[in-house]
Design a protein around this motif. Sequence first.
Motif, mmCIF file in Angstrom:
data_model
loop_
_atom_site.group_PDB
_atom_site.id
_atom_site.type_symbol
_atom_site.label_atom_id
_atom_site.label_comp_id
_atom_site.label_asym_id
_atom_site.label_seq_id
_atom_site.Cartn_x
_atom_site.Cartn_y
_atom_site.Cartn_z
ATOM 1 N N GLY A 129 8.384 17.334 56.165
ATOM 2 C CA GLY A 129 7.444 16.465 55.454
ATOM 3 C C GLY A 129 6.006 16.954 55.492
ATOM 4 O O GLY A 129 5.076 16.158 55.539
ATOM 5 N N LEU A 130 5.796 18.269 55.420
ATOM 6 C CA LEU A 130 4.445 18.828 55.519
ATOM 7 C C LEU A 130 3.734 18.931 54.176
ATOM 8 O O LEU A 130 2.560 19.319 54.124
ATOM 9 N N GLY A 131 4.420 18.668 53.089
ATOM 10 C CA GLY A 131 3.784 18.694 51.776
ATOM 11 C C GLY A 131 3.286 20.071 51.377
ATOM 12 O O GLY A 131 3.988 21.076 51.503
ATOM 13 N N VAL A 132 2.035 20.133 50.893
ATOM 14 C CA VAL A 132 1.450 21.386 50.418
ATOM 15 C C VAL A 132 1.405 22.430 51.532
ATOM 16 O O VAL A 132 1.688 23.612 51.302
ATOM 17 N N SER A 133 1.086 22.021 52.754
ATOM 18 C CA SER A 133 1.067 22.964 53.877
ATOM 19 C C SER A 133 2.452 23.534 54.141
ATOM 20 O O SER A 133 2.603 24.692 54.543
ATOM 21 N N GLY A 134 3.484 22.729 53.906
ATOM 22 C CA GLY A 134 4.848 23.209 54.070
ATOM 23 C C GLY A 134 5.184 24.329 53.091
ATOM 24 O O GLY A 134 5.914 25.273 53.432
ATOM 25 N N ALA A 135 4.647 24.236 51.866
ATOM 26 C CA ALA A 135 4.862 25.307 50.882
ATOM 27 C C ALA A 135 4.249 26.613 51.367
ATOM 28 O O ALA A 135 4.848 27.685 51.237
ATOM 29 N N ALA A 136 3.037 26.533 51.937
ATOM 30 C CA ALA A 136 2.381 27.733 52.450
ATOM 31 C C ALA A 136 3.126 28.299 53.642
ATOM 32 O O ALA A 136 3.304 29.518 53.770
ATOM 33 N N LEU A 137 3.576 27.428 54.545
ATOM 34 C CA LEU A 137 4.272 27.879 55.747
ATOM 35 C C LEU A 137 5.614 28.518 55.397
ATOM 36 O O LEU A 137 6.012 29.529 55.996
ATOM 37 N N GLY A 138 6.313 27.953 54.414
ATOM 38 C CA GLY A 138 7.581 28.537 53.984
ATOM 39 C C GLY A 138 7.392 29.949 53.450
ATOM 40 O O GLY A 138 8.161 30.862 53.761
ATOM 41 N N THR A 139 6.346 30.135 52.640
ATOM 42 C CA THR A 139 6.053 31.467 52.106
ATOM 43 C C THR A 139 5.664 32.428 53.221
ATOM 44 O O THR A 139 6.093 33.590 53.238
ATOM 45 N N ALA A 140 4.865 31.958 54.180
ATOM 46 C CA ALA A 140 4.426 32.814 55.283
ATOM 47 C C ALA A 140 5.607 33.282 56.134
ATOM 48 O O ALA A 140 5.697 34.470 56.504
ATOM 49 N N LEU A 141 6.525 32.387 56.439
ATOM 50 C CA LEU A 141 7.698 32.765 57.225
ATOM 51 C C LEU A 141 8.563 33.787 56.481
ATOM 52 O O LEU A 141 9.097 34.722 57.078
ATOM 53 N N SER A 142 8.682 33.601 55.167
ATOM 54 C CA SER A 142 9.442 34.557 54.352
ATOM 55 C C SER A 142 8.803 35.932 54.399
ATOM 56 O O SER A 142 9.503 36.958 54.506
ATOM 57 N N GLU A 143 7.478 35.981 54.323
ATOM 58 C CA GLU A 143 6.754 37.247 54.391
ATOM 59 C C GLU A 143 7.035 37.971 55.708
ATOM 60 O O GLU A 143 7.278 39.183 55.733
ATOM 61 N N VAL A 144 6.991 37.251 56.799
ATOM 62 C CA VAL A 144 7.193 37.861 58.119
ATOM 63 C C VAL A 144 8.594 38.459 58.238
ATOM 64 O O VAL A 144 8.769 39.596 58.686
ATOM 65 N N VAL A 145 9.606 37.701 57.831
ATOM 66 C CA VAL A 145 10.989 38.173 57.941
ATOM 67 C C VAL A 145 11.212 39.421 57.087
ATOM 68 O O VAL A 145 11.760 40.434 57.551
ATOM 69 N N ILE A 146 10.773 39.379 55.842
ATOM 70 C CA ILE A 146 11.029 40.503 54.936
ATOM 71 C C ILE A 146 10.164 41.708 55.286
ATOM 72 O O ILE A 146 10.605 42.858 55.132
ATOM 73 N N ALA A 147 8.958 41.490 55.778
ATOM 74 C CA ALA A 147 8.126 42.620 56.212
ATOM 75 C C ALA A 147 8.828 43.390 57.321
ATOM 76 O O ALA A 147 8.840 44.635 57.328
ATOM 77 N N ALA A 148 9.437 42.679 58.269
ATOM 78 C CA ALA A 148 10.156 43.339 59.360
ATOM 79 C C ALA A 148 11.342 44.147 58.836
ATOM 80 O O ALA A 148 11.565 45.302 59.245
ATOM 81 N N LEU A 149 12.093 43.568 57.906
ATOM 82 C CA LEU A 149 13.251 44.275 57.347
ATOM 83 C C LEU A 149 12.826 45.469 56.493
ATOM 84 O O LEU A 149 13.473 46.526 56.512
ATOM 85 N N MET A 150 11.731 45.313 55.745
ATOM 86 C CA MET A 150 11.249 46.403 54.899
ATOM 87 C C MET A 150 10.784 47.577 55.758
ATOM 88 O O MET A 150 11.060 48.746 55.445
ATOM 89 N N LEU A 151 10.077 47.287 56.835
ATOM 90 C CA LEU A 151 9.626 48.341 57.745
ATOM 91 C C LEU A 151 10.816 49.040 58.406
ATOM 92 O O LEU A 151 10.821 50.266 58.548
ATOM 93 N N TRP A 152 11.793 48.253 58.785
ATOM 94 C CA TRP A 152 12.993 48.839 59.397
ATOM 95 C C TRP A 152 13.685 49.804 58.429
ATOM 96 O O TRP A 152 14.087 50.916 58.811
ATOM 97 N N ALA A 153 13.815 49.402 57.184
ATOM 98 C CA ALA A 153 14.469 50.259 56.194
ATOM 99 C C ALA A 153 13.678 51.544 55.959
ATOM 100 O O ALA A 153 14.255 52.635 55.880
ATOM 101 N N ALA A 154 12.357 51.436 55.852
ATOM 102 C CA ALA A 154 11.535 52.612 55.579
ATOM 103 C C ALA A 154 11.462 53.545 56.778
ATOM 104 O O ALA A 154 11.542 54.770 56.634
ATOM 105 N N CYS A 155 11.333 52.978 57.956
ATOM 106 C CA CYS A 155 11.109 53.797 59.155
ATOM 107 C C CYS A 155 12.380 54.423 59.719
ATOM 108 O O CYS A 155 12.321 55.452 60.402
ATOM 109 N N THR A 156 13.537 53.832 59.460
ATOM 110 C CA THR A 156 14.767 54.320 60.097
ATOM 111 C C THR A 156 15.849 54.785 59.118
ATOM 112 O O THR A 156 16.725 55.561 59.509
#
Length: 477
Positions: A216-243
């Motif tokens: 029930g975080l409203g607009v802040s929840g939209a930002a937090l959802g996007t931020a968490l997605s960025e963190v997860v995919i950034a880690a996977l993208m780095l793993w793919a490129a580096c290894t």
Amino acid sequence: MAEIAKESNISDWLDDKRKLSFRQQIQLVIRLSIPAILAEITSIIMQYIDAAMVGSMGAEASAAIGIVTSSTWLLGGLCISAATGFSVQVAHLVGAGNKDEAREVFAHSLRFGLVFGVLLALFGILISPVLPVWLGGKPEITSAASGYFLIFACALPATQFRQIAGSMLQCSGDMKTPSVLNIAMCVLDVVFNSLLIFPVRQININGFQITIAGAGLGVSGAALGTALSEVVIAALMLWAACTKSDYLKITFSKKRRRNTAYYKRAAQISLPIAFEHTILCGAQVALTHITAPLGTVAIAANTLAVTAESFCYMPGYGVGTAATTLVGQSLGAGKKELAKRYAWLSVALGVGLMSFMGILMFLFAPYMFAMLTPDEEVRVIGAQILRIEAFAEPLYAASIVVAGALRGAGDTRIPSIINLVSMWGVRITAAALLAPRIGLRGVWLAMCGELCFRGVLFLIRLKRGKWLCNSLITVVK
């Protein structure tokens, strides 16, 4: 087509002993474009769902995000600019067959990305409390807008790493991995948003009551959802490129001396692009000031129309990404005529796709807005401005794809000047004159005319061919 599909990397097709037929060149452009286009289209579908989630909370929620959207584009664009400065070098090095130096450039880009991403985040955090007020937001939306931008800023280091790793993979010829991961990020964004935006709720399915968790975080929840997605995919993208990448795989235990030449070349490419993004987003900020006095409904309609229109132009960005790779690797291999051919083939594909999408947008504009908001007034205005914009799509496509091709050649200064003249000389001037007279429709009429003007200028730049003579290519090779 079967022979091309079996190749592990497009650089194999740029070997001096290979001669591609015109048909094979077309197939190669399509082969590289499809993954990027699918990723972009999926991204837009998820943005539609995202916008619909926020829009369901009313016009004020959409306006709270809309008032800071141009600023999020600006900081996100700076992340893209920094990544491009290094990834174009990798495209040239891969085309020249120099794997070792490509890995060195990648390693240096990660060092730079960490510092730059943190600095951007700190800047965003500092301005978040006052930014919506600066942009002319109404008191009822400024608090939610500040919270949204604060969370966005905190995720900028992850955004920077995702952009670096993704663009490196693309410029090395691997379009599939970043495309799949970007699609996954959109899916994660929707999942996280559904859990964070809304409160705990019950839905009825065939008579069964099912409880759905929610913060029930409203607009802040939209930002937090996007931020968490960025963190997860950034880690996977780095793993793919580096290894996993043959061209980028690096050993972190290896001691590396700082090579200032890589940073200098990156600056030569990145600074004009950063300037370009600043121009474009600065113009968007100016447009926000022009739009804000028109009221909350106008801001909401404008924000949702931008989301709706992106369904048309994102395929162009997918083709533009392919053009950057093809042109960059062709020039790295010393094949200027082939680079020019790929540029024009990419433009033809991009214009064809976006023209078709423009027709669909014109026909289905009311239905597109019906999916985004329950507010009838916002729907009516939104459909009207979308239909205005549909006429700009062919030449808008030309500007997007040509910019991608020129970026592959390291030609970024002249495109930045074109954008400066076009955005501020045409769009902002016309919008400032038309908005007080005919409202939001005037802003979008100005946008339509400016995009057509910009597309013509980019086609002239491509036709003249001066972009093929770039000193960076000689230095890198």
